[in-house]
Design an enzyme around this catalytic site. Structure first.
Site, mmCIF file in Angstrom:
data_model
loop_
_atom_site.group_PDB
_atom_site.id
_atom_site.type_symbol
_atom_site.label_atom_id
_atom_site.label_comp_id
_atom_site.label_asym_id
_atom_site.label_seq_id
_atom_site.Cartn_x
_atom_site.Cartn_y
_atom_site.Cartn_z
ATOM 1 N N ASP A 1 -0.470 -0.342 12.957
ATOM 2 C CA ASP A 1 -0.028 -1.680 12.523
ATOM 3 C C ASP A 1 0.130 -2.647 13.691
ATOM 4 O O ASP A 1 0.272 -3.855 13.486
ATOM 5 C CB ASP A 1 1.294 -1.568 11.754
ATOM 6 C CG ASP A 1 1.099 -0.839 10.438
ATOM 7 O OD1 ASP A 1 -0.028 -0.871 9.899
ATOM 8 O OD2 ASP A 1 2.066 -0.221 9.948
ATOM 9 N N GLY B 1 0.828 -1.208 0.000
ATOM 10 C CA GLY B 1 0.000 0.000 0.000
ATOM 11 C C GLY B 1 0.863 1.259 0.000
ATOM 12 O O GLY B 1 0.529 2.254 -0.641
ATOM 13 N N SER C 1 -4.115 9.212 7.535
ATOM 14 C CA SER C 1 -3.339 8.235 6.770
ATOM 15 C C SER C 1 -2.041 8.864 6.284
ATOM 16 O O SER C 1 -2.056 9.819 5.508
ATOM 17 C CB SER C 1 -4.152 7.743 5.561
ATOM 18 O OG SER C 1 -3.287 7.088 4.649
HETATM 19 C C1 S3P Z 1 2.402 3.436 6.334
HETATM 20 C C2 S3P Z 1 1.272 4.014 6.839
HETATM 21 C C3 S3P Z 1 0.184 3.258 7.471
HETATM 22 C C4 S3P Z 1 0.600 1.848 7.837
HETATM 23 C C5 S3P Z 1 1.398 1.189 6.763
HETATM 24 C C6 S3P Z 1 2.641 1.991 6.430
HETATM 25 C C7 S3P Z 1 3.409 4.301 5.697
HETATM 26 O O1 S3P Z 1 -0.903 3.224 6.573
HETATM 27 O O2 S3P Z 1 -0.542 1.059 8.125
HETATM 28 O O3 S3P Z 1 1.817 -0.104 7.167
HETATM 29 O O4 S3P Z 1 4.553 3.866 5.510
HETATM 30 O O5 S3P Z 1 3.067 5.446 5.376
HETATM 31 P P1 S3P Z 1 -1.962 4.431 6.561
HETATM 32 O O6 S3P Z 1 -1.179 5.657 6.639
HETATM 33 O O7 S3P Z 1 -2.743 4.370 5.297
HETATM 34 O O8 S3P Z 1 -2.808 4.186 7.777
#
Ligand code: S3P
Length: 418
Positions: free
Chosen positions: A305, A89, A160
């Site tokens: 997380d 993601g 986020s």
């Molecule tokens: C992350 C942000 C988080 C986290 C992901 C890593 C990042 O997601 O859950 O494992 O590196 O920016 P969200 O910001 O969408 O909650």
């Protein structure tokens, strides 16, 4: 089907892999910066390898030697690339913003899990900057078409770091000033790294403002990942003392320590220091008596997380715990509300599903049993802690997905796949 039997555990000292969020950003930002950089203690998990391969496709040069990376950035991303973001993601969301600012076309896609995760949350704010980002029914594949961007004020309705970072990485190429405001502050590694690379950026509470900037490559020494250390810290609390070394304790990431404080877990931060703009420490955790806790939306981003693991700790705590305001868990690598409830029930615990969290009724002893990872690395690793802490242990099915963020997780526990 691959599975792993979990029973034993050895207390002691652990060196953990590099931080996933910081590694992604060090590769991505240096990959689009002027000059060359050396990244040390990089995480070579599958998610960060996805970021490496996407940045190479876009024209960055990246040499890998163990956990040391040499990155030579490119100012002009190659056009027309199909970027495979795998399970990550962070890769797809940050890169969508980065690429949208470069006036090129690109397709970004990933595996089945990634293709089920929401992408409108990135496409819509980027559209406010003039970007042309098309999703596939709100999901990946995502198609970016070349557009010149202009600054905008963006207000997010979700906390986020991935969405905030996508806007900031587009903002460095947008004419004028771009700001992004979130309801609760999420991890701020992007802001810190952009500032260190010379971007014109300011932070005012939950609002970050950036002006069009050129990035200069910087060396990054990646701290160990508190999200990976968390499993060993939890084992310290449940089974016997553990010392996790050189762990990143950026305040936007230490929600697990807030949860420990409320649960009554005894820990100390030793040898606190700064490394590459990020605070680090060795974390010593003692076997502790735990009591039930309450966590709400304000608490969630800093431990997003770690919430499956925190819920598991609650299953071993005295009394009832209530975790709410965590509906983001529904759109992670698995629906982590559903998969965590199932995990806790499968080892004999009592956990009730809420639309945005859990109610957990703690028990001192849980039997153990069989657990499926649902191909979610954090569920596989939470499962290992669950079974080690249980009376009889059990099997984890499909455990190999822990390679996403922690390739030698089971080796560190002395466990082998069979
Ligand atoms: C992350 C942000 C988080 C986290 C992901 C890593 C990042 O997601 O859950 O494992 O590196 O920016 P969200 O910001 O969408 O909650």
């Amino acid at each position: 089907m691959e599975r792993i039997k979990v029973r034993e555990y050895f207390e002691g000292e652990f060196d953990l892999p590099g931080d996933k969020s910081v590694t992604h950003r060090a590769i991505m930002l240096n990959g689009g910066a002027e000059g060359e950089a050396v990244i040390t203690n990089a995480l070579m998990g599958e998610d960060c390898l996805s970021t490496c391969s996407c940045m190479r496709s876009l024209g960055a040069e990246i040499d890998v030697d163990g956990t040391t990376l040499r990155v030579k950035g490119t100012q002009r991303f190659r056009r027309g690339k199909e970027l495979n973001c795998g399970n990550s993601g962070t890769t797809i969301r940050l890169l969508t913003g980065y690429v949208a600012g470069k006036e090129i076309d690109a397709k970004l896609y990933g595996d089945e899990s990634l293709s089920s995760r929401p992408m409108k949350r990135v496409a819509e704010p980027l559209a406010l900057l003039g970007a042309n980002v098309q999703t596939t029914d709100g999901h990946a594949p995502v198609y970016v078409a070349p557009e010149k961007l202009h600054g905008a004020d963006v207000t997010l309705n979700v906390a986020s770091a991935q969405v905030k970072s996508a806007v900031l990485l587009a903002g460095i190429s947008a004419e004028g000033e771009t700001s992004v405001t979130e309801p609760v502050k999420s991890r701020d590694h992007t802001e810190r790294m952009l500032t260190a690379m010379g971007a014109d950026l300011r932070v005012d509470g939950n609002k970050v403002t950036i002006k069009k900037s050129t990035l200069q490559a910087i060396d990054v020494c990646v701290p160990s990942d508190i999200s990976s250390a968390a499993y060993f810290m939890a084992l310290g609390a449940l089974k016997g003392d553990t010392l996790c070394k050189n762990v990143g304790i950026n305040p936007t990431r230490t929600g697990i320590l807030t949860a420990f404080d409320r649960l009554g877990i005894q820990y100390s931060l030793l040898n606190e220091r700064m490394s590459g703009g990020e605070a680090t420490a060795d974390i010593l955790v003692k076997k502790s008596y735990m009591q039930g806790i309450t966590l709400t939306a304000e608490d969630v981003p800093a431990m997003i997380d770690e919430l499956p693991l925190v819920a598991l700790l609650c299953a071993f705590a005295d009394g009832e715990s209530r975790i709410t305001g965590a509906k983001e868990l529904r759109v992670k690598e698995s629906d982590r509300i559903r998969t965590t409830v199932e995990l806790i029930r499968n080892i004999g615990g009592e956990c009730e599903e809420l639309p945005d969290g859990f109610i957990i009724r703690g028990k001192k002893k849980l039997q153990g049993g069989d657990i499926d990872s649902y191909l979610d690395h954090r569920i596989a690793m939470t499962g290992a802690v669950a079974l080690i802490a249980s009376e009889n242990g059990g099997y984890i099915h499909r455990p190999e997905c822990c390679a996403i963020s922690f390739p030698d997780f089971f080796d560190k526990l002395g466990l082998k796949l069979f």
